[in-house]
Every structure is written in C-alpha cells, then in structure tokens.
Write an enzyme that holds these catalytic residues in place. Structure first.
Site, PDB file in Angstrom:
ATOM      1  N   ASN A 131       0.804  -1.237   0.000  1.00  0.00           N
ATOM      2  CA  ASN A 131       0.000   0.000   0.000  1.00  0.00           C
ATOM      3  C   ASN A 131       0.832   1.281   0.000  1.00  0.00           C
ATOM      4  OD1 ASN A 131       0.719  -0.474   2.641  1.00  0.00           O
ATOM      5  ND2 ASN A 131      -1.263   0.065   3.510  1.00  0.00           N
ATOM      6  N   GLY A 207       2.562  -5.355   7.736  1.00  0.00           N
ATOM      7  CA  GLY A 207       1.610  -6.157   6.980  1.00  0.00           C
ATOM      8  C   GLY A 207       0.482  -6.601   7.889  1.00  0.00           C
ATOM      9  N   GLU A 229       4.474  -3.530  12.468  1.00  0.00           N
ATOM     10  CA  GLU A 229       3.408  -2.557  12.178  1.00  0.00           C
ATOM     11  C   GLU A 229       2.300  -3.349  11.508  1.00  0.00           C
ATOM     12  OE1 GLU A 229       3.783   0.493  13.083  1.00  0.00           O
ATOM     13  OE2 GLU A 229       5.902   1.047  12.890  1.00  0.00           O
ATOM     14  N   CYS A 263      -3.427   1.276   6.771  1.00  0.00           N
ATOM     15  CA  CYS A 263      -3.673   0.717   8.111  1.00  0.00           C
ATOM     16  C   CYS A 263      -4.177   1.765   9.088  1.00  0.00           C
ATOM     17  CB  CYS A 263      -2.416   0.029   8.643  1.00  0.00           C
ATOM     18  SG  CYS A 263      -0.979   1.084   8.603  1.00  0.00           S
ATOM     19  N   GLU A 360     -10.809  -4.796   9.332  1.00  0.00           N
ATOM     20  CA  GLU A 360     -10.140  -3.695   8.642  1.00  0.00           C
ATOM     21  C   GLU A 360     -10.684  -3.680   7.206  1.00  0.00           C
ATOM     22  OE1 GLU A 360      -5.888  -4.211   8.401  1.00  0.00           O
ATOM     23  OE2 GLU A 360      -5.591  -2.068   8.733  1.00  0.00           O
ATOM     24  N   GLU A 437       8.454   3.442  14.379  1.00  0.00           N
ATOM     25  CA  GLU A 437       9.269   3.857  13.234  1.00  0.00           C
ATOM     26  C   GLU A 437       9.192   5.369  13.111  1.00  0.00           C
ATOM     27  OE1 GLU A 437       7.521   0.769  10.302  1.00  0.00           O
ATOM     28  OE2 GLU A 437       9.678   0.790   9.941  1.00  0.00           O
TER      29      GLU A 437
HETATM   30  P1  ADP Z   1      -1.474  -7.465   3.160  1.00  0.00           P
HETATM   31  O1  ADP Z   1      -2.821  -7.886   3.620  1.00  0.00           O
HETATM   32  O2  ADP Z   1      -1.124  -6.062   3.412  1.00  0.00           O
HETATM   33  O3  ADP Z   1      -1.107  -7.960   1.803  1.00  0.00           O
HETATM   34  P2  ADP Z   1       0.367  -9.448   4.153  1.00  0.00           P
HETATM   35  O4  ADP Z   1       0.753  -9.656   5.580  1.00  0.00           O
HETATM   36  O5  ADP Z   1      -0.242 -10.574   3.426  1.00  0.00           O
HETATM   37  O6  ADP Z   1      -0.555  -8.174   4.220  1.00  0.00           O
HETATM   38  O7  ADP Z   1       1.605  -8.946   3.297  1.00  0.00           O
HETATM   39  C1  ADP Z   1       2.581  -8.086   3.763  1.00  0.00           C
HETATM   40  C2  ADP Z   1       3.925  -8.583   3.347  1.00  0.00           C
HETATM   41  O8  ADP Z   1       4.117  -9.880   3.919  1.00  0.00           O
HETATM   42  C3  ADP Z   1       4.083  -8.765   1.832  1.00  0.00           C
HETATM   43  O9  ADP Z   1       5.406  -8.428   1.456  1.00  0.00           O
HETATM   44  C4  ADP Z   1       3.840 -10.245   1.653  1.00  0.00           C
HETATM   45  O10 ADP Z   1       4.465 -10.770   0.504  1.00  0.00           O
HETATM   46  C5  ADP Z   1       4.487 -10.794   2.897  1.00  0.00           C
HETATM   47  N1  ADP Z   1       4.045 -12.136   3.295  1.00  0.00           N
HETATM   48  C6  ADP Z   1       2.876 -12.750   3.010  1.00  0.00           C
HETATM   49  N2  ADP Z   1       2.849 -13.994   3.528  1.00  0.00           N
HETATM   50  C7  ADP Z   1       4.032 -14.173   4.179  1.00  0.00           C
HETATM   51  C8  ADP Z   1       4.625 -15.252   4.929  1.00  0.00           C
HETATM   52  N3  ADP Z   1       3.991 -16.391   5.151  1.00  0.00           N
HETATM   53  N4  ADP Z   1       5.864 -15.060   5.434  1.00  0.00           N
HETATM   54  C9  ADP Z   1       6.517 -13.901   5.244  1.00  0.00           C
HETATM   55  N5  ADP Z   1       6.011 -12.853   4.553  1.00  0.00           N
HETATM   56  C10 ADP Z   1       4.788 -12.991   4.011  1.00  0.00           C
END
Ligand code: ADP
Length: 459
Positions: A131, A207, A229, A263, A360, A437
C-alpha cells in the site's frame, strides 16, 4: 520472473525477479558479510551516503511517482506525497545517524567510569506491503543504515518496481551491495529464510496481523528483535462541539487516501447524536463530488483497489452490513467502470456487532456509527483487538486531554486527519504490533545498549 500488473487496467507494468532459495541465501550472506564494515564506518560517512541517495531520488521524484501510480493505482498527487513522505525518512536519518548518543552514569564504584553505548543490532531484514511501496521501504532502510545495520528487504511482489528503483538509486549514491539487498519471490519461503537465519538479528515487518504473529512466533526461536506494524481498526470520533467542517474534511481526506487501503484509515466513524444526521449528509455530499478513475492525472481521484481479493473483501463487508440493516447513503457496490474500482461508499445505521465494525475494511467505505456520550464512545472505540491510531475531533480542552489518555492506541490525533511524517514515532499497541518507526525512537529499534564499566582507573 514475476509480472507486475497495473490495478487500473490489468496491463503488465514490469517484472521483478523470482529469486530461488539459493539466491535469497546468497543475498542474506552478503547482508551479513557487509555488516562489520558498515557498522564501523563513521556515522557521518553513513549519513553522507544517505544524503546523497536522498538528493538523487528527490531529483527524479516524478519518475518514482509515475511508476508508483502504475503499480499501485493511487493517483499522482498521492504518489508524489508518498515519495516526499518516504524521502523525509532518508533525509531525517541521514542527519540522525550522527546523534545515536550514549550516556555516562555516575559510577557505583570507586575509581571507575560507567559508560553506556548504543551499538548497531546487526544484519537485519524487512518485509513490506503494497500500500506504500516506496515509503515503507525508505523508512525501514534509512533507519537501519543510519544505526549502522545492514538490511535485506523483501517488498511486496504486487508492487516491487519502485522498490527496485530505489535500490538502483542507492547503488548510484554509493550504498554498496550487502549493505542494502533486495529479494522477491515466494513470500513464505523468503520469510522462513529470514526468520530462521540466526545471523539476522532483527526483523521489521509491516503487513497483516496474521502474518506478523507467524513471524513473531518464529523469531522467538532465537530471540530476534522485531518491529511490527500490523493491522488497525481506527476509530474516528466526532463530538458535537467539534469544528464541523474541519471534521468532515479531515475524515474524507484520511479515508480516501489510497482508496482506503491504509492501516491508519478511519475504519469506524463515531459521530455524536446531535450532529450525526447532518454529518452523514455532509460527508456523502463531499465524497459524491470526487471522481473515480485511474491515477495518472493531476486531479485527486479515487483509484482502483489492489487486486480481486481486495475488492471481494470490500464487497462482502458492504453486502453483509446491508443485510444486517445498514443504510447505504452513497455507493455500495463495485463501480460501473468495472475491474478493480469500487464506488466510494457511505454507510450509516451501523452497529458494533456487524462484521464491518470488526474488520479492517481496506476500501473506500465510510462506516458511520452514532454515539451519545464520551464514556460510551471510549468504551466502544477501545473494544477492538487493534490499537494503532485514533482520531478525535473536539474543541473542549479537558475532553481532548481525557480522550488522549483513555484511548488505547499508539497514536491519538486530535482535530486532524493527518498522522505521518518522519519526525514522529509511528506504531501501535495490542494486535497492531510493537516498536516504533520514525523520529529518534525509530533508531532505538536498531541498536543494542551496551554497558561498559571501566574500573581500576587509578592504577
Ligand atoms: P497485506 O494484507 O497487506 O497484503 P500481508 O501480511 O499478506 O498483508 O503482506 C505483507 C507482506 O508480507 C508482503 O510483502 C507479503 O508478501 C508478505 N508475506 C505474506 N505472507 C508471508 C509469509 N507467510 N511469510 C513472510 N512474509 C509474508
């Protein structure tokens, strides 16, 4: 190779590497090998490199912003805002590198000196979302490098293009291989490699709460430091003594930013009884005047959502609220443009038990609730697992003070819809994560405190 799509029209904007496990391991090793040299550089040398990087990127901010529009969908004015926001961190930490001060403490022993120094935590890793593809990375890497840490980053595979461009400019500025590495590929595998490598001493993640918890549990194995975060469910509370027009304007701009995919987006709007109906009407009128379109233009427009998953989630939440008795004041369905566009939507007559109140939303949906008094709204606002930010509009000083104390959140914003800049500590409590941060608090996340006792000084 990973294809990157423009959410506005589905076209391919570019590609990013689909790194293998061996390639990620090699990049982690470069990050670790570069640490001793980088951490021993003078703080001023590190700051100078960050400053040069900041200047190179700033000179091409439009190039970055246009790429950001193409891969993320936000409109150009917002993209430029994000570039400036992200650049603010590189500039801030270029300066802050020189100010990682330690301490001396009056000695508890004779002929001794007690010194406290802050040392870089070690090689670090970061995982960022789609985002704010530019700002999130700038914020993490600038802090890490200023503190003397090296960092490997995995940007979101949905929006890796501005990230790799930022890396390209870092190299041009003289920030070497190893000090700043980037990989993309299978998120789960890369995450696993980051958390299981005992040489990596800290992970910064932005994330979802679900993935944040997974990573935090895994980091428990070797007690890695973390900054998290995560998700939010921000209340936006408007008391009847508030400056009405300011509250409407603050809400609309905060909510429509990045089509609501933020967020800190106001997720539950609580409006006091006496002004409730007038407020709902004013918000709907203001929102109705804003166009929905692709973002490569000067006018502020509401862009597409990031992908089909995103639009399905928003549609489901709105439909669920409708069935449960919500009043659709504006919008309420996917936009006639088709694709990933959703109509800016205003919902009223909502109840806290509805899914829309507990989830959310991550879309351009104003979910408005009615409340009667302060005690009630504090209770309802805090009735969530999240605690990132809360917005409160009131002109009563005592109430403003009480609200700032009683709301459970890492950030409380009074009489404004705007939160972030480099100089403030950004972060949440509860399931919104931990760590901060930005500001000088941000750099504390990347250092370890070392106590040195120098005794026997008179010998
Ligand atoms: P969003 O809903 O904002 O996409 P995510 O948590 O799925 O939130 O994604 C945020 C980041 O975490 C992205 O860079 C995504 O590729 C990464 N991500 C998703 N799944 C995993 C995982 N199992 N382990 C580590 N990173 C992940």
């Amino acid at each position: 190779m990973i294809n990157v799509f423009n959410p506005a029209d589905g076209s391919v904007v570019g590609t990013a590497p689909d790194n293998s496990v061996a390639e990620v391991q090699a990049a982690i090793t470069r990050t670790c090998d570069a640490f001793p040299g980088w951490s021993r550089k003078l703080a001023k040398e590190r700051g100078d490199l960050l400053r040069r990087w900041f200047e190179l990127v700033r000179a091409d901010r439009l190039v970055f912003a246009e790429l950001l529009v193409r891969e993320n969908g936000k409109c150009l004015s917002e993209a430029l805002g994000e570039i400036d926001y992200g650049l603010g961190f590189i500039e801030w930490y270029a300066e802050e590198a020189k100010r990682v001060y330690g301490d001396t403490i009056p000695s508890h022993a004779a002929n001794a000196q007690v010194i406290v120094v802050k040392e870089p935590a070690g090689p670090t890793a970061a995982i960022t979302p789609w985002n704010f593809p530019f700002m999130m990375i700038a914020r993490k890497i600038a802090t890490a490098l200023a503190a003397g840490c090296t960092m490997i980053i995995k940007p979101s595979e949905l929006t890796p293009l501005t990230a790799y461009k930022l890396l390209e400019y870092a190299r041009r500025a003289g920030i070497p291989e190893g000090v700043f590495e980037m990989v993309t590929g299978n998120p789960k595998d890369i995450g696993q490699l980051f958390v299981s490598d005992t040489r990596i001493r800290k992970i910064s993640f932005t994330g979802s709460t679900a993935i944040g918890k997974l990573l935090a549990s895994a980091c428990g194995n070797d007690l890695k430091k973390m900054t998290l975060e995560l998700g939010g469910n921000a209340p936006f509370i408007v008391f009847d003594d508030a400056s009405f027009d300011d509250a409407v304007a603050g809400l609309v701009s905060a909510k429509l930013r990045n089509s609501g995919q933020v967020c800190i987006s106001p997720n539950r709007v609580y409006v006091q009884d006496a002004i409730h109906d007038r407020f709902v009407a004013a918000v709907a009128q203001k929102v109705a005047a804003i166009r929905v379109d692709q973002g490569l233009q000067d006018e502020f427009v509401v862009g597409p959502l990031i992908n089909q998953l995103g639009i399905d989630k928003v549609a489901e939440l709105v439909d669920d609220a409708k069935h449960a008795g919500a009043k659709v004041v504006l919008g309420g369905k996917p936009h006639a443009k088709g694709g990933l566009f959703y109509e800016p939507t205003v919902l009223a007559n909502l109840e806290d038990e509805m899914r829309v109140a507990q989830t959310e939303i991550f879309g351009p949906v104003f979910a408005i609730y009615r409340f009667r008094n302060e005690e009630e709204v504090v209770r309802r606002a805090n009735n969530t697992e999240y605690g990132l930010v809360a917005y409160v509009y009131t002109r009563d000083l005592g109430r403003a003070f009480r609200m700032s104390r009683n709301i459970e959140a890492g950030m409380v914003i009074l009489n404004s819809g705007s939160v972030g800049t480099a100089s403030i500590p950004f972060g949440g409590v509860k399931h919104s994560g931990y760590g901060r941060e930005g500001s000088y608090y941000g750099i504390e996340e990347y250092v370890e405190v070392k106590y040195v006792l120098m005794a026997g000084l008179d010998k």
